[in-house]
Design an enzyme around this catalytic site. Structure first.
Site, PDB file in Angstrom:
ATOM      1  CG  ASP A 269      -3.391  -0.425   5.881  1.00  0.00           C
ATOM      2  OD1 ASP A 269      -4.528  -0.250   5.405  1.00  0.00           O
ATOM      3  OD2 ASP A 269      -2.771  -1.501   5.791  1.00  0.00           O
TER       4      ASP A 269
ATOM      5  CE1 TYR B  76       1.119   1.048   3.838  1.00  0.00           C
ATOM      6  CE2 TYR B  76      -0.164   1.109   1.813  1.00  0.00           C
ATOM      7  CZ  TYR B  76      -0.033   0.724   3.133  1.00  0.00           C
ATOM      8  OH  TYR B  76      -1.034   0.010   3.729  1.00  0.00           O
TER       9      TYR B  76
ATOM     10  CG  ASP C 151      -8.612  -2.483   8.108  1.00  0.00           C
ATOM     11  OD1 ASP C 151      -8.946  -1.476   7.444  1.00  0.00           O
ATOM     12  OD2 ASP C 151      -8.438  -3.601   7.584  1.00  0.00           O
TER      13      ASP C 151
ATOM     14  CG  ASP D  48       3.743  -1.430  21.190  1.00  0.00           C
ATOM     15  OD1 ASP D  48       3.685  -0.185  21.245  1.00  0.00           O
ATOM     16  OD2 ASP D  48       4.640  -2.087  21.773  1.00  0.00           O
TER      17      ASP D  48
ATOM     18  CE  LYS E  68       7.698  -0.542  18.649  1.00  0.00           C
ATOM     19  NZ  LYS E  68       7.040  -1.046  19.886  1.00  0.00           N
TER      20      LYS E  68
HETATM   21  C1  IPM Z   1      -6.586   0.812   2.527  1.00  0.00           C
HETATM   22  C2  IPM Z   1      -6.176  -0.467   1.845  1.00  0.00           C
HETATM   23  C3  IPM Z   1      -5.015  -0.164   0.906  1.00  0.00           C
HETATM   24  C4  IPM Z   1      -3.859   0.334   1.749  1.00  0.00           C
HETATM   25  C5  IPM Z   1      -4.611  -1.341   0.017  1.00  0.00           C
HETATM   26  C6  IPM Z   1      -5.770  -1.881  -0.780  1.00  0.00           C
HETATM   27  C7  IPM Z   1      -3.458  -0.988  -0.891  1.00  0.00           C
HETATM   28  O1  IPM Z   1      -5.860  -1.444   2.776  1.00  0.00           O
HETATM   29  O2  IPM Z   1      -6.984   1.756   1.829  1.00  0.00           O
HETATM   30  O3  IPM Z   1      -6.562   0.860   3.755  1.00  0.00           O
HETATM   31  O4  IPM Z   1      -3.073  -0.478   2.267  1.00  0.00           O
HETATM   32  O5  IPM Z   1      -3.738   1.544   1.884  1.00  0.00           O
HETATM   33 MG    MG Z   2      -6.316  -0.891   4.777  1.00  0.00          MG
END
Ligand code: IPM
Ligand code: MG
Length: 406
Positions: free
Chosen positions: A289, A182, A293, A265, A233
């Protein structure tokens, strides 16, 4: 009378409370100090960053809940609302104005809603709302991102996984937040010697960055079920080889924590195959990240999950992990619970106000127990409500705790 400054900064202590938020305490962190007013009430400065899309709706509700729960515990807040993301772009032309950074740094904790939206999707990178969020994380040096994913018994049926797979899941993703691909350089888009465009980024981790996030993860695991899985990884990436080496070396300091390693993975697959095998996961910025999710979906809705981003000493940044959901913004359809629970994390991890935090956690469970559900967690037989009504039910639930204890 002038407010006396309370200077005793003490480590956060974590009571056994809400399963989604407890057993996961980053002991190395220190809570912020606060002023005490003439009535003996503690006073904290909170920066509110509502942001874009559903951000303003959910933050205004969380603010009310924070005030209410705080007032029952002798804690007062002074709020300062500042622009970030698309809202800041529209107002002053940059996604993170300097005034917002100063306000955030000067406060005791920061509560963020969400950023982003269709309107700014085509902006150049430095003018994207997301860039503002990354700049804010860097400015506050919040390298440790805690993302709990717990399947609440009330919401098992909201999970897309089979009941027997989802039931009882209680895991914590500890994501490194201010390093890796990032932020790594070199990065960019350039034209190569053949006249072809190439985009490139750098996944880079210094030993100290790995060590400090690993320590948070070991401490977190220690207060949970004592199991830590480091995800990397290392079969392909040098940055991951160093990551694995450093995490392995630190394990000697935490003999009570059982450390394992998994390639990313495989981890992505195991999370949907058998998520209960995980307790605490530690991983880099980009894998965290993605995996957070994925983990959130096991719980039924990303609309339920809070997060805490912590630094060594400055104010923490607390935000729901969902995005700005522009498709439902302003329609009173958003689920405010992730932001309300982020306010609880703010109280607990950011300010060390565990009792007020517990009031909020209990109030959320109270509203769910009464059957109230926003659209994202609705199932047959429950009561469908909008964002505001859900907020009101949580507030009522905070109030009823007082009557219950009289
Ligand atoms: C998160 C989001 C952010 C990230 C984006 C909005 C930049 O997806 O907080 O998980 O990638 O960290
Ligand atoms: Mg995210």
């Amino acid at each position: 009378m002038a407010a006396a400054l309370q200077t005793n900064i003490r480590p956060v202590k974590f009571p056994a409370t809400f399963r989604a938020l407890t057993k996961q305490s980053p002991a190395p962190f220190r809570v912020r100090c606060c002023a005490v007013n003439s009535a003996g009430k503690k006073r904290y400065n909170i920066t509110l960053l509502p942001g874009d899309g559903i951000g303003p709706e959910v933050v205004s509700i969380a603010k009310n809940v924070l005030e209410q729960a705080g007032s029952l515990e002798g804690v007062e807040f002074s709020f300062r609302e500042m622009p970030v993301g698309g809202a800041a772009l529209d107002l002053v032309g940059v996604p993170l104005p300097e005034e917002t950074v100063s306000a955030a740094k000067d406060s005791d904790a920061v509560l963020l809603g969400a950023i982003g939206g269709y309107k700014w999707d085509k902006n150049e990178k430095h003018l994207k709302p997301e860039t503002g969020l990354l700049q804010l994380r860097a400015a506050l040096k919040v390298f440790a991102n805690l993302r709990p994913a717990t399947v609440l018994p009330q919401l098992v049926d909201a999970s897309t996984l089979k009941r027997e797979v989802a039931e009882g899941v209680d895991l914590m993703v500890v994501r490194e937040l201010t390093g890796g691909i990032y932020f790594g350089v070199p990065r960019g888009i350039k034209t190569n010697e053949n006249g072809e465009e190439v985009g490139f980024n750098t996944e880079v981790y210094a030993a100290h960055e790995i060590d400090r996030i690993a320590r948070v993860a070991f401490e977190t695991a220690r207060k949970r079920r004592g199991k830590l899985c480091s995800v990397d990884k290392a079969n392909v990436l040098e940055a991951s080889i160093l990551w694995r080496r450093r995490v392995t070396a630190l394990a000697a300091e935490y003999p009570d924590v059982e450390l394992s390693h998994m390639y990313v993975d495989n981890a992505a697959m195991q999370l949907v195959r058998d998520p209960k095998q995980f307790d605490t996961i530690v991983t880099n910025n980009i894998f965290g990240d993605i995996l957070s999710d994925e983990a959130s979906m096991i719980t039924g809705s990303i609309g339920m999950l809070p997060s805490a981003s912590l630094s060594d000493s400055g104010p923490g940044l607390f935000e729901p992990i969902h995005g700005s959901a522009p498709d439902i913004a302003g329609q009173d359809k958003a689920n405010p619970l992730a932001t309300i629970l982020s306010a609880a994390m703010l109280l607990k991890y950011g300010l060390g106000e565990e009792k007020a935090a517990k009031r909020i956690e209990d109030a959320v469970l109270g509203a769910l127990n009464k059957g109230f559900r926003t659209g994202d967690i609705y199932s047959n037989g429950t009561k469908l409500v909008g964002c505001k009504e859900m907020g009101e039910e949580v507030l009522k639930s905070v109030d009823s705790q007082v009557h219950a204890s009289v």
